[in-house]
Design a protein around this motif. Structure first.
Motif, PDB file in Angstrom:
ATOM      1  N   GLN B  77      -5.876   8.566   4.864  1.00  0.00           N
ATOM      2  CA  GLN B  77      -4.665   8.883   4.092  1.00  0.00           C
ATOM      3  C   GLN B  77      -4.978   9.792   2.911  1.00  0.00           C
ATOM      4  O   GLN B  77      -4.130  10.572   2.481  1.00  0.00           O
ATOM      5  CB  GLN B  77      -4.010   7.599   3.553  1.00  0.00           C
ATOM      6  CG  GLN B  77      -3.382   6.717   4.607  1.00  0.00           C
ATOM      7  CD  GLN B  77      -4.345   5.701   5.186  1.00  0.00           C
ATOM      8  OE1 GLN B  77      -5.553   5.860   5.090  1.00  0.00           O
ATOM      9  NE2 GLN B  77      -3.818   4.654   5.802  1.00  0.00           N
ATOM     10  N   LEU B  94      10.907   7.841  17.613  1.00  0.00           N
ATOM     11  CA  LEU B  94      11.566   8.610  16.554  1.00  0.00           C
ATOM     12  C   LEU B  94      12.029   9.961  17.104  1.00  0.00           C
ATOM     13  O   LEU B  94      11.446  10.491  18.041  1.00  0.00           O
ATOM     14  CB  LEU B  94      10.596   8.841  15.386  1.00  0.00           C
ATOM     15  CG  LEU B  94      10.011   7.592  14.730  1.00  0.00           C
ATOM     16  CD1 LEU B  94       9.047   7.985  13.624  1.00  0.00           C
ATOM     17  CD2 LEU B  94      11.114   6.706  14.186  1.00  0.00           C
ATOM     18  N   PHE B 102       7.863  12.618   9.070  1.00  0.00           N
ATOM     19  CA  PHE B 102       7.162  11.327   8.958  1.00  0.00           C
ATOM     20  C   PHE B 102       6.253  11.224   7.736  1.00  0.00           C
ATOM     21  O   PHE B 102       6.293  10.253   6.988  1.00  0.00           O
ATOM     22  CB  PHE B 102       6.342  11.074  10.224  1.00  0.00           C
ATOM     23  CG  PHE B 102       5.810   9.666  10.321  1.00  0.00           C
ATOM     24  CD1 PHE B 102       6.584   8.661  10.856  1.00  0.00           C
ATOM     25  CD2 PHE B 102       4.543   9.354   9.852  1.00  0.00           C
ATOM     26  CE1 PHE B 102       6.109   7.364  10.936  1.00  0.00           C
ATOM     27  CE2 PHE B 102       4.064   8.057   9.928  1.00  0.00           C
ATOM     28  CZ  PHE B 102       4.850   7.066  10.480  1.00  0.00           C
ATOM     29  N   GLY B 103       5.420  12.252   7.512  1.00  0.00           N
ATOM     30  CA  GLY B 103       4.443  12.171   6.433  1.00  0.00           C
ATOM     31  C   GLY B 103       5.039  12.375   5.050  1.00  0.00           C
ATOM     32  O   GLY B 103       4.400  12.061   4.045  1.00  0.00           O
ATOM     33  N   VAL B 105       7.783  10.910   3.928  1.00  0.00           N
ATOM     34  CA  VAL B 105       8.409   9.679   3.458  1.00  0.00           C
ATOM     35  C   VAL B 105       7.368   8.578   3.427  1.00  0.00           C
ATOM     36  O   VAL B 105       6.870   8.161   4.474  1.00  0.00           O
ATOM     37  CB  VAL B 105       9.595   9.294   4.377  1.00  0.00           C
ATOM     38  CG1 VAL B 105      10.262   8.027   3.879  1.00  0.00           C
ATOM     39  CG2 VAL B 105      10.590  10.431   4.445  1.00  0.00           C
ATOM     40  N   ARG B 106       7.014   8.132   2.237  1.00  0.00           N
ATOM     41  CA  ARG B 106       6.063   7.033   2.127  1.00  0.00           C
ATOM     42  C   ARG B 106       6.845   5.722   2.203  1.00  0.00           C
ATOM     43  O   ARG B 106       8.039   5.712   2.381  1.00  0.00           O
ATOM     44  CB  ARG B 106       5.278   7.134   0.814  1.00  0.00           C
ATOM     45  CG  ARG B 106       4.503   8.436   0.684  1.00  0.00           C
ATOM     46  CD  ARG B 106       3.435   8.501   1.776  1.00  0.00           C
ATOM     47  NE  ARG B 106       3.022   9.870   2.075  1.00  0.00           N
ATOM     48  CZ  ARG B 106       1.973  10.470   1.532  1.00  0.00           C
ATOM     49  NH1 ARG B 106       1.244   9.832   0.666  1.00  0.00           N
ATOM     50  NH2 ARG B 106       1.663  11.694   1.863  1.00  0.00           N
ATOM     51  N   GLY B 107       6.170   4.609   2.044  1.00  0.00           N
ATOM     52  CA  GLY B 107       6.880   3.336   2.082  1.00  0.00           C
ATOM     53  C   GLY B 107       6.983   2.769   3.481  1.00  0.00           C
ATOM     54  O   GLY B 107       6.398   3.303   4.421  1.00  0.00           O
ATOM     55  N   TRP B 108       7.725   1.684   3.611  1.00  0.00           N
ATOM     56  CA  TRP B 108       7.728   0.886   4.833  1.00  0.00           C
ATOM     57  C   TRP B 108       8.800   1.285   5.833  1.00  0.00           C
ATOM     58  O   TRP B 108       8.890   0.705   6.901  1.00  0.00           O
ATOM     59  CB  TRP B 108       7.921  -0.595   4.486  1.00  0.00           C
ATOM     60  CG  TRP B 108       6.725  -1.177   3.806  1.00  0.00           C
ATOM     61  CD1 TRP B 108       5.686  -0.491   3.229  1.00  0.00           C
ATOM     62  CD2 TRP B 108       6.424  -2.558   3.644  1.00  0.00           C
ATOM     63  NE1 TRP B 108       4.780  -1.365   2.716  1.00  0.00           N
ATOM     64  CE2 TRP B 108       5.205  -2.643   2.947  1.00  0.00           C
ATOM     65  CE3 TRP B 108       7.085  -3.738   4.017  1.00  0.00           C
ATOM     66  CZ2 TRP B 108       4.616  -3.863   2.619  1.00  0.00           C
ATOM     67  CZ3 TRP B 108       6.507  -4.943   3.686  1.00  0.00           C
ATOM     68  CH2 TRP B 108       5.281  -5.003   2.992  1.00  0.00           C
ATOM     69  N   LEU B 109       9.651   2.255   5.459  1.00  0.00           N
ATOM     70  CA  LEU B 109      10.738   2.615   6.358  1.00  0.00           C
ATOM     71  C   LEU B 109      10.557   4.039   6.850  1.00  0.00           C
ATOM     72  O   LEU B 109      10.079   4.907   6.113  1.00  0.00           O
ATOM     73  CB  LEU B 109      12.082   2.485   5.643  1.00  0.00           C
ATOM     74  CG  LEU B 109      12.482   1.068   5.256  1.00  0.00           C
ATOM     75  CD1 LEU B 109      13.795   1.076   4.482  1.00  0.00           C
ATOM     76  CD2 LEU B 109      12.614   0.174   6.492  1.00  0.00           C
ATOM     77  N   ASN B 110      10.943   4.285   8.096  1.00  0.00           N
ATOM     78  CA  ASN B 110      10.869   5.622   8.654  1.00  0.00           C
ATOM     79  C   ASN B 110      11.976   6.490   8.068  1.00  0.00           C
ATOM     80  O   ASN B 110      13.000   5.966   7.629  1.00  0.00           O
ATOM     81  CB  ASN B 110      10.990   5.557  10.180  1.00  0.00           C
ATOM     82  CG  ASN B 110       9.707   5.076  10.813  1.00  0.00           C
ATOM     83  OD1 ASN B 110       8.621   5.510  10.442  1.00  0.00           O
ATOM     84  ND2 ASN B 110       9.817   4.146  11.749  1.00  0.00           N
ATOM     85  N   PRO B 111      11.773   7.830   8.066  1.00  0.00           N
ATOM     86  CA  PRO B 111      12.839   8.700   7.583  1.00  0.00           C
ATOM     87  C   PRO B 111      14.109   8.480   8.400  1.00  0.00           C
ATOM     88  O   PRO B 111      14.045   8.199   9.587  1.00  0.00           O
ATOM     89  CB  PRO B 111      12.271  10.104   7.790  1.00  0.00           C
ATOM     90  CG  PRO B 111      11.065   9.948   8.648  1.00  0.00           C
ATOM     91  CD  PRO B 111      10.579   8.566   8.478  1.00  0.00           C
TER      92      PRO B 111
END
Lengths: 223, 234
Positions: B77, B94, B102-103, B105-111
């Protein structure tokens, strides 16, 4: 007739919480065993699958030994917190969760193993943390297989009889679930109550099985 | 630019494979050439942080990514590299737009499927993917999939691009097109490139400096010998 609806409500509560417990633990251990490489993995898998094949009475006996006043865990709970799980609905939840656990764990492990590890690597290279990769890639791709397992676990928890009876007994309104109430009604010669109980539990189980069959992997193509 | 000295011993059953790659390249575009099983993909994975060597060091664009004596091992990462997998590794659940974003948006949810980032829309347009932005990778052709994978890697503004046999999975006509696309892209964005291939034509087209990998060892190769082999048409 009230006993039927009381028993149904209790059954749904016990089976629901037991399924939640089995789902959380089953998904977590399924992931660890699918991705982890450590000695004793196969032995652990066998031990965790045991509740599926052991007679429920044997499981109930193990749980009594573990959770009873003289038991390792039960004695500690009693001394430390004043909690007694035997003959309580919480005890019924634990019994049902143990019995239902392998039904989540097994398909969860298989579903995680079917997820292409390269997708997880690609996500990591794109800067996403391991934990976020689990929730964004691994879990969504394995979800269908896991959900089918969770529904089967719910049906199994709903029908739990032997282990529950040994751990929690059959106290009407407190620990007497639907499947135990059927036994009691037949023993007491209350055929009309038994008929209604049997019809209700059959309807619930058929619904759950239909849903599980619809969600089973392979029925709908993944892509 | 690129400075690698890594050792790794892999064992599967009774067989073992020794990777012992030492190479230094000052060029913007470096090509690793070799037959399958020579250790090309393994080397690329080590650079990306997906495989940890037993010993050695990896330095790329002035940054130390790995050093076994120094106790340095940046997580994948943190390396900020663009990696194009051989079969693209697109996320099947997706949409094209979500894959490319994809890259970002951080965090636990997909864009979200509806979310629009300027950077994402720019690459979708320039790779001719705008019309299929809401489709899943499974519905795309091989060439389209590769362009999605490229866009996904480029959106995150990587410090270098690692390409694993980028044209091997394409049929000859498409291979020609994708090579031109990539050449045009490289002329447009100044980004260090490391490409691994078993195809001599890739070497001739993309290599500024070439190394040949044989049985886990890298040897400096003469680019001219590959250029002469080019006129072979496929």
């Amino acid at each position: 007739m009230d006993t039927v609806w009381v028993a149904l409500a209790l059954s749904l509560k016990v089976a629901g919480l037991a399924t939640l417990l089995a789902a959380l633990l089953g998904v977590a251990t399924g992931f660890v065993l699918a991705r982890g490489r450590f000695p004793g993995r196969d032995v652990l898998d066998t031990l965790l699958t045991l509740p599926m094949v052991l007679p429920p009475t044997v499981l109930g006996y193990y749980l009594l030994v573990l959770l009873g006043r003289q038991g390792a865990l039960g004695g500690w709970l009693q001394a430390q917190w004043g909690i007694n799980l035997i003959f309580s609905w919480q005890g019924a939840v634990i019994a049902a969760a143990v019995v239902a656990f392998p039904l989540v764990f097994k398909p969860a492990r298989a579903a995680f193993e079917a997820v292409d590890g390269q997708l997880e690597q690609a996500a990591q290279v794109l800067g996403i943390s391991r934990l976020a990769v689990f929730f964004r890639i691994t879990l969504p791709l394995a979800w269908r297989g896991i959900l089918a397992g969770i529904l089967l676990a719910f049906a199994r928890a709903l029908g739990e009889f032997g282990a529950t009876l040994m751990v929690a007994g059959s106290i009407p309104g407190k620990t007497q679930t639907l499947s135990i109430a059927v036994y009691e009604a037949v023993q007491a010669g209350q055929d009309d109550v038994a008929n209604l109980l049997v019809a209700v539990i059959s309807a619930v189980c058929i619904t759950v099985l239909l849903a599980a069959g619809y969600l089973a992997p392979g029925r709908v193509a993944q892509r | 630019m690129l400075d690698i000295a890594i050792q790794k011993t892999l064992r599967t059953g009774k067989r073992s494979f020794q990777l012992n790659v030492q190479l230094q390249s000052a060029s913007q575009h470096t090509v690793l050439f070799g037959q399958s099983g020579a250790g090309k993909s393994l080397t690329l994975k080590a650079i990306a942080g997906l495989m940890t060597p037993d010993s050695g060091h990896i330095r790329l664009g002035g940054r130390l990514l790995f050093s076994q004596p120094g106790g340095v091992n940046l997580a994948p990462q943190a390396r900020q590299l663009g990696y194009l997998f051989q079969d693209y590794a697109l996320f099947p659940h997706l949409t094209v737009r979500q894959n490319v974003a994809f890259g970002l948006v951080r965090g636990w949810l997909n864009p979200r499927t509806s979310a629009q980032h300027d950077e994402v829309e720019h690459w979708l347009r320039s790779f001719g993917l705008a019309a299929m932005a809401q489709q899943r990778p499974g519905e795309l052709s091989g060439g389209q999939r590769q362009r999605v994978a490229l866009a996904r890697a480029l959106v995150a503004k990587p410090r270098a691009l690692l390409l694993d046999e980028p044209f091997a999975a394409l049929d000859p006509a498409l291979r020609h097109d994708m090579r031109q696309t990539l050449l045009a892209l490289l002329a447009q964005v100044q980004i260090p490139l490391l490409l691994i291939t078993h195809d001599e034509q890739d070497v001739a087209l993309f290599g500024q400096q070439v190394f040949e990998l044989r049985d886990g060892q890298a040897h400096a190769a003469n680019l001219a010998t590959f250029t002469e082999a080019t006129p072979r048409h496929d």
